[in-house]
Design an enzyme around this catalytic site. Structure first.
Site, mmCIF file in Angstrom:
data_model
loop_
_atom_site.group_PDB
_atom_site.id
_atom_site.type_symbol
_atom_site.label_atom_id
_atom_site.label_comp_id
_atom_site.label_asym_id
_atom_site.label_seq_id
_atom_site.Cartn_x
_atom_site.Cartn_y
_atom_site.Cartn_z
ATOM 1 N N ASP A 266 0.954 -1.333 -0.136
ATOM 2 C CA ASP A 266 0.063 -0.074 -0.033
ATOM 3 C C ASP A 266 0.925 1.125 0.024
ATOM 4 O O ASP A 266 2.107 1.048 0.370
ATOM 5 C CB ASP A 266 -0.987 0.114 1.189
ATOM 6 C CG ASP A 266 -2.051 0.971 0.978
ATOM 7 O OD1 ASP A 266 -3.232 0.353 0.851
ATOM 8 O OD2 ASP A 266 -2.009 1.925 1.153
ATOM 9 N N CYS A 353 -14.090 -0.638 -7.796
ATOM 10 C CA CYS A 353 -15.075 -0.280 -7.050
ATOM 11 C C CYS A 353 -15.968 1.231 -7.688
ATOM 12 O O CYS A 353 -16.371 1.961 -6.919
ATOM 13 C CB CYS A 353 -14.741 0.139 -5.479
ATOM 14 S SG CYS A 353 -13.575 1.261 -5.510
HETATM 15 N N1 SAH Z 1 -8.253 -4.033 -0.237
HETATM 16 C C1 SAH Z 1 -8.325 -3.248 0.722
HETATM 17 C C2 SAH Z 1 -9.114 -1.934 0.417
HETATM 18 C C3 SAH Z 1 -8.317 -1.195 -0.637
HETATM 19 S S1 SAH Z 1 -8.505 0.648 -0.400
HETATM 20 C C4 SAH Z 1 -9.374 -3.772 1.945
HETATM 21 O O1 SAH Z 1 -9.832 -4.979 1.527
HETATM 22 O O2 SAH Z 1 -9.354 -3.512 2.969
HETATM 23 C C5 SAH Z 1 -7.538 1.427 -1.739
HETATM 24 C C6 SAH Z 1 -6.002 1.442 -0.911
HETATM 25 O O3 SAH Z 1 -5.230 1.726 -1.903
HETATM 26 C C7 SAH Z 1 -5.997 2.388 0.275
HETATM 27 O O4 SAH Z 1 -5.355 1.766 1.409
HETATM 28 C C8 SAH Z 1 -4.856 3.436 -0.408
HETATM 29 O O5 SAH Z 1 -3.955 3.816 0.684
HETATM 30 C C9 SAH Z 1 -4.273 2.680 -1.373
HETATM 31 N N2 SAH Z 1 -3.656 3.276 -2.533
HETATM 32 C C10 SAH Z 1 -4.051 4.145 -3.320
HETATM 33 N N3 SAH Z 1 -3.316 4.364 -4.403
HETATM 34 C C11 SAH Z 1 -2.117 3.680 -4.351
HETATM 35 C C12 SAH Z 1 -1.077 3.372 -5.122
HETATM 36 N N4 SAH Z 1 -0.862 4.039 -6.177
HETATM 37 N N5 SAH Z 1 -0.319 2.185 -4.754
HETATM 38 C C13 SAH Z 1 -0.622 1.588 -3.472
HETATM 39 N N6 SAH Z 1 -1.761 1.712 -2.826
HETATM 40 C C14 SAH Z 1 -2.530 2.708 -3.033
#
Ligand code: SAH
Length: 410
Positions: A266, A353
């Site tokens: 992340d 989503c």
């Molecule tokens: N899969 C998770 C929810 C994902 S929400 C679950 O089931 O709980 C999206 C996540 O993507 C967030 O935590 C955000 O910090 C992260 N994010 C956003 N842009 C990103 C990027 N370019 N690279 C890595 N993580 C990213």
């Protein structure tokens, strides 16, 4: 659903204490409303009688002046009316109670034994457009996404307090949807105790900590619950890359299901810190687990490791309909590079989503990515929302979460 049709004579503007404005639709524009769609856009409206300036309850009539529905009017929103009912009933605390009793029965019947956290009210899917209520153990978190529903905050808090024994009700109304409605963010305690910094929840035997003040959404991705269970059942012996891992829920389930190794990736440090706590709390903080702070787009393109199973669960890349074509580029890039990193016979759990991207379009984009990556792929399953995120058959727009479980054959 049989709408009760009454003539306008019985409900002249001003004679009804509940509604202060009457909305007359253009010819033919009553059909979607009569079919149960809860949104009426400004373009469907011929005239407004009564107070046109303020937000509040409105009665809706067809072009022959037949009463068809009652909803909440916002002169500043493109969605001019959100229909609440097709019956001539008052919109008050009792109205919201009745809707909530129905919603609660679904959750109590089917989720009570598996989780202490679920979505109690899912907006249009529970016939209360604009309202989200999530339950985290003995606290509730509300989100009021339309200015119409915002006006009924007190009635809604009273209704939910009367049905669910909660230590406290917290509000987390903020973000893009509220901006579009022209309403300020509103965050804080609505009733009872303030929630602790982290609320502990149990889901399918796993423990998670939810930060309802600062966490994503209302603190946890409740909508991925069923998909976590499926992932866990397919994870035994696998080397897993969990991209966009947030607080590591997929990682905990993968390790719980016997994964050999899981990398949680992340870009957010606080998200990874919470993931670290979740892994420890569930006995998964071992050499099998690695946390990686990185940009998933860059990592996937540059890494040269291969994985048995990759999870791609990015944040919404298309917030508006107009963003869809740019978003498809982002989804294609991620899926293309994920395919390149998956071993022969390996799996990809890939999600979108974005409400504006249909499952068919998403699958086409993923197909394009597979072709460009030179991989042959089968669809094992299409994934969606769990039962506490119901989608009204009359409002398909509510189906925002789409996923595919894919197997890379060669
Ligand atoms: N899969 C998770 C929810 C994902 S929400 C679950 O089931 O709980 C999206 C996540 O993507 C967030 O935590 C955000 O910090 C992260 N994010 C956003 N842009 C990103 C990027 N370019 N690279 C890595 N993580 C990213």
């Amino acid at each position: 659903m049989v709408p009760i049709v009454q003539t306008v004579q019985a409900v002249r503007p001003g004679s009804d204490p509940i509604s202060v404005r009457h909305i007359f639709l253009k010819p033919g524009r009553d059909r979607p409303v009569l079919n149960g769609h809860p949104w009426i856009f400004s373009g469907a409206i011929a005239t407004v009688e009564g107070d046109q300036e303020t937000i509040g309850v409105a009665d809706v009539f067809d072009d022959r002046k037949q009463w068809i529905a009652r909803g909440l009017y916002n002169p500043k929103s493109q969605i001019r009316i959100r229909v609440l009912t097709w019956e001539r009933e008052p919109i008050d605390r009792d109205f919201f109670s009745r809707r909530m009793v129905q919603a609660l029965a679904l959750r109590e019947n089917y989720l009570f034994t598996t989780t202490t956290a679920y979505r109690l009210i899912n907006g249009e899917g529970d016939l209360i457009p604009g309202l989200v209520v999530d339950r985290y153990h003995d606290f509730l978190v509300c989100q009021f996404f339309s200015s119409g529903i915002d006006r009924f905050k007190q009635d809604i808090v009273a209704a939910v307090s009367g049905l669910v024994r909660a230590r406290g009700i917290f509000e987390r109304s903020e973000g893009r949807v509220r901006d579009e409605e022209g309403i300020e963010p509103s965050v804080g305690v609505l009733s009872g105790e303030a929630p602790p910094e982290l609320i502990s929840i149990d889901e399918n035997g796993y423990k998670f900590l939810v930060d309802v003040r600062r966490g994503q959404k209302t603190g946890f991705f409740l909508d991925q619950r069923d998909n976590r269970v499926l992932l866990s059942s397919l994870a035994r012996g696998q080397i897993v890359l969990n991209c966009f891992s947030y607080s590591g829920a997929f990682s905990v389930y993968a390790l719980g299901g016997g994964a050999k190794k899981v990398i949680s990736l992340d870009s957010s440090k606080p998200a990874l810190e919470l993931a670290e706590q979740h892994l420890a709390l569930n006995g998964c903080a071992t050499e099998k687990s690695e946390l990686l702070k990185a940009d998933a787009f860059i990592y996937l393109k540059e890494c040269d490791t291969s994985f048995d199973l990759v999870v791609l669960d990015p944040p919404s890349l298309a917030h508006k309909r107009i963003d869809v074509s740019a978003a498809t580029g982002g989804y294609k890039f991620l899926n293309l590079h994920a395919f390149k990193r998956i071993k022969r016979g390996g799996l990809l759990f890939t999600f979108s989503c974005s409400q504006h991207l249909s499952i068919d379009l998403f699958q086409k984009v993923v197909f394009g990515a597979a072709v460009d990556a030179g991989r042959r792929v089968t669809v094992l399953k299409r994934l969606g929302q769990p039962i506490d995120h119901p989608v009204s058959l009359h409002h398909p727009e509510g189906e925002y979460l789409k996923g595919l479980v894919l197997r890379v054959l060669d």
